[in-house]
Design a protein around this motif. Structure first.
Motif, PDB file in Angstrom:
ATOM      1  N   SER A 244     -45.561  37.848  36.930  1.00 58.51           N
ATOM      2  CA  SER A 244     -46.500  37.306  37.916  1.00 58.51           C
ATOM      3  C   SER A 244     -47.818  38.065  37.879  1.00 58.51           C
ATOM      4  O   SER A 244     -48.902  37.469  37.936  1.00 58.51           O
ATOM      5  CB  SER A 244     -45.901  37.382  39.324  1.00 58.51           C
ATOM      6  OG  SER A 244     -44.753  36.572  39.433  1.00 58.51           O
TER       7      SER A 244
ATOM      8  N   PHE B 210     -44.064  26.218  34.129  1.00 60.94           N
ATOM      9  CA  PHE B 210     -44.690  26.360  35.442  1.00 60.94           C
ATOM     10  C   PHE B 210     -45.373  25.056  35.833  1.00 60.94           C
ATOM     11  O   PHE B 210     -45.989  24.397  34.996  1.00 60.94           O
ATOM     12  CB  PHE B 210     -45.763  27.461  35.424  1.00 60.94           C
ATOM     13  CG  PHE B 210     -45.231  28.856  35.531  1.00 60.94           C
ATOM     14  CD1 PHE B 210     -45.332  29.565  36.717  1.00 60.94           C
ATOM     15  CD2 PHE B 210     -44.629  29.467  34.436  1.00 60.94           C
ATOM     16  CE1 PHE B 210     -44.853  30.861  36.812  1.00 60.94           C
ATOM     17  CE2 PHE B 210     -44.147  30.757  34.515  1.00 60.94           C
ATOM     18  CZ  PHE B 210     -44.255  31.459  35.708  1.00 60.94           C
TER      19      PHE B 210
ATOM     20  N   TYR C 261     -39.784  39.241  37.005  1.00 57.05           N
ATOM     21  CA  TYR C 261     -40.607  38.243  37.695  1.00 57.05           C
ATOM     22  C   TYR C 261     -41.901  38.872  38.221  1.00 57.05           C
ATOM     23  O   TYR C 261     -42.986  38.287  38.114  1.00 57.05           O
ATOM     24  CB  TYR C 261     -39.835  37.633  38.864  1.00 57.05           C
ATOM     25  CG  TYR C 261     -38.764  36.638  38.471  1.00 57.05           C
ATOM     26  CD1 TYR C 261     -38.995  35.682  37.488  1.00 57.05           C
ATOM     27  CD2 TYR C 261     -37.521  36.646  39.106  1.00 57.05           C
ATOM     28  CE1 TYR C 261     -38.013  34.767  37.134  1.00 57.05           C
ATOM     29  CE2 TYR C 261     -36.533  35.731  38.760  1.00 57.05           C
ATOM     30  CZ  TYR C 261     -36.780  34.799  37.775  1.00 57.05           C
ATOM     31  OH  TYR C 261     -35.814  33.892  37.432  1.00 57.05           O
TER      32      TYR C 261
ATOM     33  N   HIS D  82     -41.266  28.204  40.183  1.00 57.84           N
ATOM     34  CA  HIS D  82     -42.173  28.686  39.143  1.00 57.84           C
ATOM     35  C   HIS D  82     -43.411  27.786  39.163  1.00 57.84           C
ATOM     36  O   HIS D  82     -43.408  26.711  38.563  1.00 57.84           O
ATOM     37  CB  HIS D  82     -41.500  28.635  37.763  1.00 57.84           C
ATOM     38  CG  HIS D  82     -40.129  29.238  37.741  1.00 57.84           C
ATOM     39  ND1 HIS D  82     -39.910  30.587  37.592  1.00 57.84           N
ATOM     40  CD2 HIS D  82     -38.900  28.666  37.888  1.00 57.84           C
ATOM     41  CE1 HIS D  82     -38.606  30.826  37.635  1.00 57.84           C
ATOM     42  NE2 HIS D  82     -37.976  29.679  37.815  1.00 57.84           N
TER      43      HIS D  82
ATOM     44  N   HIS E  36     -43.192  32.921  41.384  1.00 53.23           N
ATOM     45  CA  HIS E  36     -42.351  33.043  40.192  1.00 53.23           C
ATOM     46  C   HIS E  36     -41.107  33.829  40.567  1.00 53.23           C
ATOM     47  O   HIS E  36     -41.154  35.042  40.774  1.00 53.23           O
ATOM     48  CB  HIS E  36     -43.157  33.763  39.105  1.00 53.23           C
ATOM     49  CG  HIS E  36     -42.475  33.885  37.779  1.00 53.23           C
ATOM     50  ND1 HIS E  36     -41.669  32.897  37.241  1.00 53.23           N
ATOM     51  CD2 HIS E  36     -42.496  34.898  36.855  1.00 53.23           C
ATOM     52  CE1 HIS E  36     -41.228  33.293  36.053  1.00 53.23           C
ATOM     53  NE2 HIS E  36     -41.710  34.500  35.803  1.00 53.23           N
TER      54      HIS E  36
END
Length: 355
Positions: free
Chosen positions: A186, A248, A182, A216, A211
């Motif tokens: 990111s 997202f 993550y 997200h 995230h």
């Protein structure tokens, strides 16, 4: 290997880094990689490690409890705030005064919220630490009392210089593989979105990527004078679609510049000293504060340690409310508030309104 608590892991997993801090945070990351070291803050017997980038972000977002000299005059006009250290954070004051007394104090740290403990890290040998720790504790308690921080206790610890440095790789080792992924994803999104905004000539005050296993999305603060919102969304969507990081959401926060400046001023010049002063004194039984501008009016929420069934709950709540009202009525604070409507809420430990 340094063990990181689940709470700290969760904080790192969920932290959202605004875009305007991106360059400065990125420089911090580069520096930490070059030096291969991180700063580790010791809290009691527990070691809590933050990466340089996270330290930079927290410092820029939250700031310290520093209150400007102008605020000293404001604080002095309200009885309960009159002795609160206004020109320097209390941790710095304690460190300096203890060293002036001849003790080898490396630093003083406040415990994580909501505890009220000042940890004094004493430099020197084990023998020196054992010889002076009791005296240091007493002097530190006297300093707190002198500055009206009677709600805080003191604990001493020996400063261990060897444990002060930990590599970034060591810090990352304690994160789960999922969290590492993550973080990396990111960073990639932040880099590319930032680059695309620059290429297109957008001046975006802040944007962030959240995230983690729960959320997200990308958030962007857009001034209400900016009309190209569709293009902003398109740029972000193109970056997201070019990666295989999952779905997202994109959230645009439209704001008015003057309104945002007012809210920031109230946060730093009104809420911050109130929070500092109420937590410092036992008589106010205050665990912490919260505030919200949305929806209006501004809600100023004082969180206490009192149970709603306590026979003195209402009386204490009224005293807190009166004190806050007196503070808000001072001429200097009125200039900051600019007739902003507000509502004071005093909450019990069982989350009930008691005023």
């Amino acid at each position: 290997m340094i063990c990181m608590s689940n709470k700290i892991k969760h904080e790192i997993e969920t932290i959202e880094i605004p875009g305007e801090l991106h360059d400065r945070a990125k420089q911090g990351v580069k520096q930490s990689k070059a030096e291969m070291s991180l700063s580790k803050r010791l809290i009691g017997n527990r070691a809590v490690t933050f990466s340089t980038a996270v330290i930079i972000v927290f410092s820029l977002l939250i700031g310290s409890t520093f209150v400007s000299p102008t605020m000293s005059a404001i604080l002095a006009k309200v009885p309960f705030l009159s002795n609160i250290t206004a020109s320097e954070p209390i941790e710095k004051v304690m460190t300096e005064e203890l060293n002036e007394l001849g003790f080898k104090v490396h630093r003083v740290d406040e415990s994580p919220y909501p505890k009220k403990i000042m940890y004094v890290a004493i430099d020197g040998t084990e023998t020196y630490y054992e010889d002076v720790k009791s005296e240091v504790k007493k002097e530190a308690e006297d300093i707190l009392q002198a500055h009206s921080y009677d709600a805080f206790s003191v604990k001493t610890e020996r400063y261990n210089r060897d444990e002060e440095i930990v590599t970034e790789d060591e810090m990352m080792e304690d994160l789960s593989e999922e969290t590492k992924q993550y973080v990396n994803e990111s960073n990639i999104l932040m880099e590319e979105i930032h680059q695309k905004f620059e290429e297109k000539g957008f001046s975006i005050p802040t944007f962030g990527v959240r995230h983690n296993q729960y959320d997200h999305y990308v958030t962007v603060d857009v001034p209400d004078t900016e009309k190209r919102t569709a293009e902003i969304k398109q740029i972000i969507r193109q970056v997201i679609d070019s990666k295989d990081f999952g779905e997202f959401d994109i959230k645009l926060n439209i704001f008015n510049k003057e309104r945002k400046e007012l809210e920031m001023a109230i946060s730093s010049k009104v809420i911050s000293p109130l929070h500092e002063g109420l937590r410092a004194r036992k008589e106010f039984h205050t665990k912490g504060m919260a505030y919200s501008f949305h929806p209006l009016p501004l809600q100023i929420i004082v969180k206490t340690t009192i149970d709603s069934s306590d026979k003195d709950a209402k009386e204490i709540a009224e005293e807190i409310e009166t004190t806050v009202e007196e503070f808000l009525a001072t001429e200097e604070i009125q200039k900051v508030m600019k007739d902003e409507p507000y509502k004071i809420i005093v909450r019990s430990s069982d989350q009930k309104k008691i005023n």
